[in-house]
Enzyme design. Structure first.
Site, short mmCIF file in Angstrom:
data_model
loop_
_atom_site.label_atom_id
_atom_site.label_comp_id
_atom_site.label_asym_id
_atom_site.label_seq_id
_atom_site.Cartn_x
_atom_site.Cartn_y
_atom_site.Cartn_z
N GLU B 49 0.88 -1.16 0.00
CA GLU B 49 0.00 0.00 0.00
C GLU B 49 0.92 1.21 0.00
O GLU B 49 1.67 1.41 0.96
CB GLU B 49 -0.81 -0.05 1.29
CG GLU B 49 -2.10 0.67 1.32
CD GLU B 49 -2.71 0.55 2.71
OE1 GLU B 49 -2.84 1.58 3.37
OE2 GLU B 49 -3.01 -0.58 3.15
N ASP B 60 -4.33 10.26 9.95
CA ASP B 60 -3.06 9.68 10.34
C ASP B 60 -2.50 10.22 11.64
O ASP B 60 -2.61 11.40 11.95
CB ASP B 60 -2.03 9.89 9.23
CG ASP B 60 -2.28 8.96 8.07
OD1 ASP B 60 -2.32 7.74 8.31
OD2 ASP B 60 -2.45 9.45 6.93
#
Lengths: 398, 263
Positions: B49, B60
């Protein structure tokens, strides 16, 4: 300028044309849907509305006056200039209107903890204030840069019992404070409500904040019709995220009134140091919404600049993007220098020290007043007072 | 049928679970990123990924934020990422996903992004800030040659999980706990949520991610899913060492070892 009849946005998905929506991680979708459902019910709930009205009147000091700025009017020798005095709200700016509304929603949702982002600190102070009043735990995210340039507001938040979390990620200003608030919210969704401070973010925030701020326009309409027997010709407001502007514009949106938003051109539009989102930005997705955004060619959001911490934001409320594209509102920008001059002039002519943000709206007068006739009526939303900006204003007379 | 789903199925058929490893594009070093990616595959990753760096990655945690900022400083963008994928493709046929926030994709041009992804050899896309509800407008018409991996979270109700399973292709990315990427608290993964994942998602494969950093973490979720996704733990390890990234590749090996023979 275009006019719309039966303006009824956002749609059921939270879109204003192509703008708005819910561009957030999946974890937040269901909480946002719940918030929307709650808010929809409360909007017509008599007990909720009367508690809101009572607080607005008895705690916040509403209605705020509409003041004829007679000296300023004489100065320009054009139309009559009125000021909507949001600077006289409790805590010193219009931000309290939204904070009161949202804390009542959060209370009813059973939330125990409140978080918020703040730039200039006005929204942070408003949220810390209502959290103190309603006895809820309060954490305010503020960029490290802003904690320095807006220290008095940091002290106020602390005095009110809030925790002020200095944000050191990214550009250390408002946009990063909002990023951190979103990240905190994702991790504490069960007990926490996020009071977003402007008409930005994912649906239902732009709609809900607009509704709570619309009291500004509703009062203005009633007041000017009582004083002058008619609607104004023009309304001017400064635009950062855009909450004070939407607040005063919204009740006039179907009327024949020229609506003008003034952005911060910082050091000038030709330089990178500005935050004139609608003037220089393009279609983007940021902080949960699709809207105009100041970004580079690769879609990265770069540092923006304004002397006023409250306008120092690369995005803008999605409804403003729609109103711009549909030419329902016109948007312009003024520089730091013009805002400072305007702050000085308003202080000396009317005895009112405006917030730096609001000074941007005042500054725009010099461009439109010469073309106005004596029988025209111009209203400026004076969104906040300038106490917090004395450190910046000091240079004007020292 | 989805190539990614087929690959995961083949791994599951052997009695193993799949390992998807997240790397930030061009990080830590833009010169030898292709080599790192291939080494990660060789160490046992089944899916790669690749994260396209963004200035404001709201999903994040601190670790991936940092790698994102360093990548941006190194001048990494979408075009550079496509070049990496083309290079990796010369030596590996394993599935490659791109993970990118909506705004850089919008700035690049959604249709152009879809085409260039496909032509570079990308198999699927994860756009964490475009939930299924917005996907219809944002990308559905353009991305029919690619898998669109959607996420679910502990907050997602069962009927919505069903809808997301229906709308997704490849696998469903199951966020382990409410929060951002990385291990940010001691929150335990809710067992009834794990059971819901196992029982509700029927069309697609299921991979669990967020806060899965070790074989021990993996062990807790493996009975309920078809594989795991590891991101922050890898990035954290990369931040600590230089090429040839021995510790990081060891971590990939250990993680993959823990997924062998556990069906």
């Amino acid at each position: 300028m275009n006019q719309l009849k039966n303006y009824n946005l956002p749609d059921s998905k939270g879109h204003f044309g192509k703008y708005g929506g819910k561009f957030v991680p999946e974890t937040l979708i269901t909480p946002l849907n719940e918030l929307e459902e709650y808010y929809k019910k409360l909007k017509t709930d008599i007990a909720f509305l009367s508690e809101l009205e009572k607080l607005n009147t008895e705690y916040s000091g509403r209605p705020t006056p509409l003041t004829l700025a007679s000296n300023l009017t004489e100065h320009y020798k054009g139309g009559k200039i009125y000021l909507k005095r949001e600077d006289l709200c409790h805590t010193g700016a219009h931000k309290i209107n939204n904070a009161i509304g949202q804390i009542l929603v959060a209370k009813r949702m059973g939330k125990k903890r409140i978080i918020a982002e703040t730039g200039a600190g006005q929204h942070g102070v408003a949220v810390a204030t209502v959290c103190a009043k309603f006895n809820l735990q309060c954490s305010i995210f503020m960029g490290e840069e802003d904690t320095k340039r807006q220290e008095p507001n940091v002290l106020r938040m602390k005095m009110l019992g809030a925790e002020v979390i200095e944000v050191t990620s990214g550009t250390k200003t408002l946009k990063d404070a909002a990023n951190e608030a979103i990240r905190d919210w994702v991790g504490n969704i069960e007990n926490t409500h996020y009071i977003i401070g402007s008409v930005v973010g994912p649906h239902p925030y732009p709609m809900m904040v607009r509704d709570f701020q619309s009291i500004i326009g509703k009062e203005t309409k009633e007041q000017i019709n009582k004083m002058e027997g008619r609607n104004p010709d023009k309304i001017i407001a400064c635009v950062g995220g855009g909450s004070n502007a939407i607040g005063i514009f919204y009740p006039f949106i179907e009327d024949d009134v020229e609506l003008i938003g003034v952005e911060a051109a910082g050091k000038g539009l030709e330089f990178k140091e500005n935050c004139a989102t609608l003037t220089l930005g393009k279609d983007g997705i940021f902080h949960g919404m699709r809207s105009y955004l100041l970004q580079n060619e690769f879609g990265q959001v770069e540092e923006v600049y304004s002397i006023s911490a409250g306008l120092d934001y690369p995005g803008i409320g999605p409804e403003h993007s729609y109103l711009k594209d549909e030419k329902i509102v016109s948007y312009f920008s003024v520089t730091d220098e013009e805002a400072l001059e305007a702050a000085k002039m308003l202080s000396k002519t009317e005895g009112i020290i405006p917030a730096l943000e609001s000074a941007h709206a005042i500054a725009y007068l010099k461009y439109i007043m010469p073309a106005t006739k004596r029988d025209e009526i111009i209203i400026i939303n004076l969104s906040g007072r300038g106490d917090k900006d004395m450190e910046t204003y000091k240079n004007l007379f020292e | 049928m989805s190539m990614i789903k087929n690959q995961i199925q083949a791994i599951n058929d052997k009695g193993d679970k799949a390992l998807s490893v997240f790397l930030t594009s061009g990080f830590p070093n833009k010169i030898n990123f292709t080599e790192l990616a291939l080494n990660v595959f060789n160490a046992g990753a089944d899916i790669l990924e690749i994260g396209i760096p963004f200035s404001d990655p709201i999903a994040d945690g601190a670790v991936i934020q940092k790698s994102s900022q360093l990548a941006l400083k190194n001048g990494i963008n979408i075009s550079a990422t496509f070049e990496y994928v083309k290079e990796i493709r010369k030596s590996s046929a394993k599935p490659i996903l791109l993970m990118g926030y909506a705004n850089p994709v919008l700035a690049y041009g959604i249709e152009r992004f879809a085409e260039d992804s496909y032509n570079s050899g990308v198999n699927g896309l994860i756009i964490p800030d475009v939930p299924v509800d917005e996907q219809k407008v944002f990308c559905k018409n353009y991305f029919n040659k690619l898998d669109i991996i959607s996420l679910i979270a502990p907050t997602t109700p069962v009927n919505r999980i069903k809808m997301i399973d229906e709308e997704s292709s490849g696998f469903v990315y199951c966020v382990s706990v409410n929060g951002i990427t990385g291990k940010n608290s001691d929150k335990e993964i809710n067992e009834s949520y794990l059971r819901t994942i196992k029982n509700t998602i029927t069309k697609n494969k299921t991979l669990i991610g967020f806060g899965i950093s070790s074989p021990e973490d993996a062990k807790k979720v493996l009975p309920y899913c078809d594989g795991i996704i590891v991101g922050s733990a890898i990035i954290k390890s990369l931040l600590k060492e230089k090429s040839p990234y021995r510790e990081t590749l060891n971590l990939v090996r250990e993680l993959k070892d823990s997924l062998i023979n556990c069906n």
